[in-house]
Design an enzyme around this catalytic site. Sequence first.
Site, mmCIF file in Angstrom:
data_model
loop_
_atom_site.group_PDB
_atom_site.id
_atom_site.type_symbol
_atom_site.label_atom_id
_atom_site.label_comp_id
_atom_site.label_asym_id
_atom_site.label_seq_id
_atom_site.Cartn_x
_atom_site.Cartn_y
_atom_site.Cartn_z
ATOM 1 N N SER A 277 0.845 -1.191 0.000
ATOM 2 C CA SER A 277 0.000 0.000 0.000
ATOM 3 C C SER A 277 0.871 1.229 0.000
ATOM 4 O O SER A 277 2.091 1.141 0.078
ATOM 5 C CB SER A 277 -0.877 0.017 1.251
ATOM 6 N N LYS A 278 0.264 2.365 -0.092
ATOM 7 C CA LYS A 278 1.000 3.620 -0.102
ATOM 8 C C LYS A 278 1.947 3.741 1.089
ATOM 9 O O LYS A 278 2.988 4.376 1.009
ATOM 10 C CB LYS A 278 0.015 4.800 -0.058
#
Length: 505
Positions: A277-278
């Site tokens: 994820s980010k």
Amino acid sequence: MRELAHSLIRYRLVPTNTTNTSNKPVRVRFAPSPTGDLHVGNIRTALFDWAYARHTGGQFIFRIEDTDRERVTDEYIKAAQDTLKWLGLDWDEGPEVGGPYGPYLQSQRLDIYEEWAAKFLVQGDAYHCYCSSEELEARREAQKAANVAPGYDGKCRSISEGDLAKYKSEGRLPVLRMRMPDGSTTFTDSIRGDVTFDHNFVPDFVLVRGDGSPLYTLAVAVDDIMMKVTHVLRGEDLLSSTPRQIRVYQAMGVVESDYPTFAHLPFVMGQDNAKLSKRNGEVSIAWYRERGFLPEAICNYLALLGWSPGDDRENVTMKELTELFTVERVHSSPARFDMKKLEAINGDKIRELAIDELLKRTVPFLIKDSVITGTPAELEVVKSALPIIQERIATLAEVSQMLKFLFVAKFEVEAEELPKIKDEQSQIVLKKADEILNALSNWEHEAIHEALKKALIEELGLKPRIAFSALRIAVTGSHISPPLFESLELLGRERSLERIAASIN
RNA sequence: GGCCCCGUCGUCUAGUGGCCUAGGACUCUGGCUUCUCAAGCCAGCUACGCGGGUUCGAAUCCCGUCGGGGCUACCA
């Protein structure tokens, strides 16, 4: 009666292999829900879907799952198409190209879902549920507290006339809920083998929202059937939604042999062992594109995440991937994304590029970084410089740093490098080089090399790395640069001598 | 918590009962080469989560255990 009919719905899909034992043509779909830029995980799925379709000579279908219009935007849909195209994952049916089972945007298929939903209601497979979100939430909490399996309790499976009138008078809008019969569902996952879900843990699920819009569970199942999808290769997060999907097939009256074969791909994880994820790494493919990663490198690397050809080869072209890819060789365990390895593969792919191709790909980066404007003269210089930097870069974006010394209007040595050419010995080197090169008529790198070697190494008795370091900094501005003599040749006599002179106290 | 999935070097993987004193790649370390940086070449470090079983023999089969992950929405 209906309940009875569904009380024993165990069934088994025939084990499938990539040679596609059934005589049906293979149809694989990639069906993302673009709630943001396509990320690494999406692309790995798309790549496998595509590779499988190409391997089997089947059709690759691209479908947009935009039933959640709050989160899916037109820009993201457009970006998803661009990303797939950029990566070379061409689709046979889908947005732009159309196809016999379109439209391929779920938001344009609402009437189809509506029809099926109405049918399910009439058949008794589904029912209206008037429970409010608050009520459901409260009951979930209670279930949790009582330590029983959470999920819809089936309250609205049967509603009294009185309650119905009451709900309606309150203006409640019902959702359509699928009735999950007793029993269990077993299906054969091509990657994981037989997987069984007891219906006690698969609660009645919502097909249509209160506002009449369809949910994923309805749309995905209807579309896969209507689009004659034969193989569903998707992320393992959808594994537990499979029994619900199968339940919809049953309500649709689809015979078992027409169910698609499922294969749930393992996750791509971030560095910290959480789903990528980010927070734990760059996920957006757009980011990699801007950074100068090659689409073929991204695909090659991603192909190796959860799959391997079986032998020791790691460098595979897109063509080889389609030839070698089989679902049997896909892993069942998750893989961690490793930027270092991606960079290594990217470097390898860059080195494989012909100079003209490399030129074509690097120019946009040089222009974006304002190193060049793109004139034919500049392109000539870049082209002649590329061979000496090709093996020195891991990403296309690095060319700007490497070549900017050839184009800067006002040259300056990097501040932190300045002391390294101001000491006594460096000044001796620079003065000597100035003298020798001024007298040199042939400005080709071999000649320059010869002259400098003779003067600095042989006559001054310096070590090459010491002698050439000062010159390198004076001319390129940094102690890291392409090979010195080639750089001098590319820079040209005039500018080279200018820079050397300017570095002398 | 419940259900489901997963477990070989730091990472990606090869491995489907003997070819495994576990192979390759990336990373890292050292060396060679060298005008810097790379590239290239050589070498080294490091793994079958744990515990039982089955077997002449297990990374490979079984059981348990521990650990990680997913799902548990009127998201997908």
